[in-house]
Design a protein around this motif. Structure first.
Motif, PDB file in Angstrom:
ATOM      1  N   LEU A 233       0.582  -0.990  -0.199  1.00  0.00           N
ATOM      2  CA  LEU A 233      -0.108  -0.047   0.306  1.00  0.00           C
ATOM      3  C   LEU A 233       0.710   1.240   0.123  1.00  0.00           C
ATOM      4  N   ASN A 234       1.943   1.292   0.816  1.00  0.00           N
ATOM      5  CA  ASN A 234       2.895   2.464   0.990  1.00  0.00           C
ATOM      6  C   ASN A 234       3.389   2.622  -0.413  1.00  0.00           C
ATOM      7  N   GLU A 235       3.775   1.445  -1.106  1.00  0.00           N
ATOM      8  CA  GLU A 235       4.689   1.657  -2.211  1.00  0.00           C
ATOM      9  C   GLU A 235       3.760   2.318  -3.473  1.00  0.00           C
ATOM     10  N   ARG A 238       3.245   5.878  -2.748  1.00  0.00           N
ATOM     11  CA  ARG A 238       4.443   6.749  -3.347  1.00  0.00           C
ATOM     12  C   ARG A 238       4.490   6.735  -4.916  1.00  0.00           C
ATOM     13  N   SER A 239       4.042   5.710  -5.503  1.00  0.00           N
ATOM     14  CA  SER A 239       4.158   5.776  -6.932  1.00  0.00           C
ATOM     15  C   SER A 239       3.213   6.855  -7.561  1.00  0.00           C
ATOM     16  N   ARG A 240       1.975   6.557  -6.999  1.00  0.00           N
ATOM     17  CA  ARG A 240       0.767   7.848  -7.291  1.00  0.00           C
ATOM     18  C   ARG A 240       1.327   9.089  -7.184  1.00  0.00           C
ATOM     19  N   GLU A 241       2.062   9.282  -5.901  1.00  0.00           N
ATOM     20  CA  GLU A 241       2.608  10.698  -5.479  1.00  0.00           C
ATOM     21  C   GLU A 241       3.612  11.222  -6.650  1.00  0.00           C
ATOM     22  N   GLU A 242       4.533  10.458  -7.138  1.00  0.00           N
ATOM     23  CA  GLU A 242       5.486  10.643  -8.062  1.00  0.00           C
ATOM     24  C   GLU A 242       4.945  10.670  -9.485  1.00  0.00           C
ATOM     25  N   LEU A 243       4.039  10.528  -9.686  1.00  0.00           N
ATOM     26  CA  LEU A 243       3.324  10.704 -11.105  1.00  0.00           C
ATOM     27  C   LEU A 243       2.970  12.249 -11.485  1.00  0.00           C
TER      28      LEU A 243
END
Length: 243
Positions: A233-235, A238-243
């Motif tokens: 879930l945390n990964e 983080r992936s969505r935040e980096e987009l």
């Protein structure tokens, strides 16, 4: 989201309370307990004064001694929350008020423990009692027609929060604190699947109250599974935040 929390004076319960209060998606937390939070408790962005329970803008407390009896006024308050942690003996109140719907269930998150015996045949009292509580919750959820959702957490060994050094001397006796010091690091290194932090317990409980684990096809989550799902879930976050 409004959350009802019991067991907040315990190690896991206090960890869950702090996570809830720090999360912006939680608008209010109602602590239902037999006694108020002790004065030594420090809450994130809360206020503490000597000899008084800590306060927080998002926190209210209901003292209730008898968890086998819930008067109508208290049932009304219970029905307006998502419950997390500790007791779920208020389930009859949910039936009485018809809480939840199939589309928006009243989610109950129960903190059980590693080794809970679903068959209720263990010679260890803790394992039998936890197993019985789990079975009762699962049965209540099944009989509710989808109005009550259930998530059962089986955390392994956990310690008082390291971020709040006043917790350990108030929550652990001397012998257990010594054991934590001696065996904490080896356990975390060689048996990481059986150890979890109170912060992780809080994060998993919060995600459960949001319904994050409902697509996993199960109700009971063992310690190692909890950590794995949290990591994923945390990964993903983080992936969505980096987009």
């Amino acid at each position: 989201m409004k959350v009802l929390l019991t067991g907040a004076t315990g190690v896991a319960g206090l960890g869950i309370l702090r996570v809830l209060l720090a999360d912006n998606s939680v608008s209010h937390v109602t602590y239902l307990g037999r006694r108020p939070l002790p004065p030594w408790v420090i809450l994130p962005n809360g206020t503490s004064t000597n000899n008084n329970s800590p306060t927080h803008p998002k926190l209210s407390t209901i003292e209730h001694k008898d968890f086998l009896n819930f008067p109508p006024a208290l049932q009304e308050k219970i029905a307006g929350h998502e419950p997390a942690s500790g007791h779920w003996a208020f389930q009859p109140a949910l039936k009485e008020k018809g809480s939840g719907t199939a589309e928006n269930p009243y989610r109950v998150v129960f903190v059980s423990g590693l080794g809970a015996d679903s068959k209720e045949t263990s010679r260890v009292l803790f394992e039998r009692v936890k197993g019985r509580a789990e079975n009762n919750l699962i049965r209540a959820a099944e009989e509710s027609g989808g109005r009550i959702g259930a998530t059962i957490m089986r955390p392994g060994y956990f310690f008082p929060s390291k971020d709040y050094p006043q917790d350990a001397p108030n929550q652990r006796g001397l012998a257990l604190r010594v054991a934590d010091k001696l065996f904490g690091a080896p356990l975390s290194l060689f048996y990481s699947g059986g150890v979890i932090s109170v912060e992780q317990i809080g994060q998993f409980a919060l995600a459960a109250a949001r319904g994050k684990w409902e697509g996993k096809g199960k109700v009971i989550f063992e310690n190692a599974e909890m950590k794995k799902f949290l990591q994923n879930l945390n990964e993903s976050t983080r992936s969505r935040e980096e987009l």
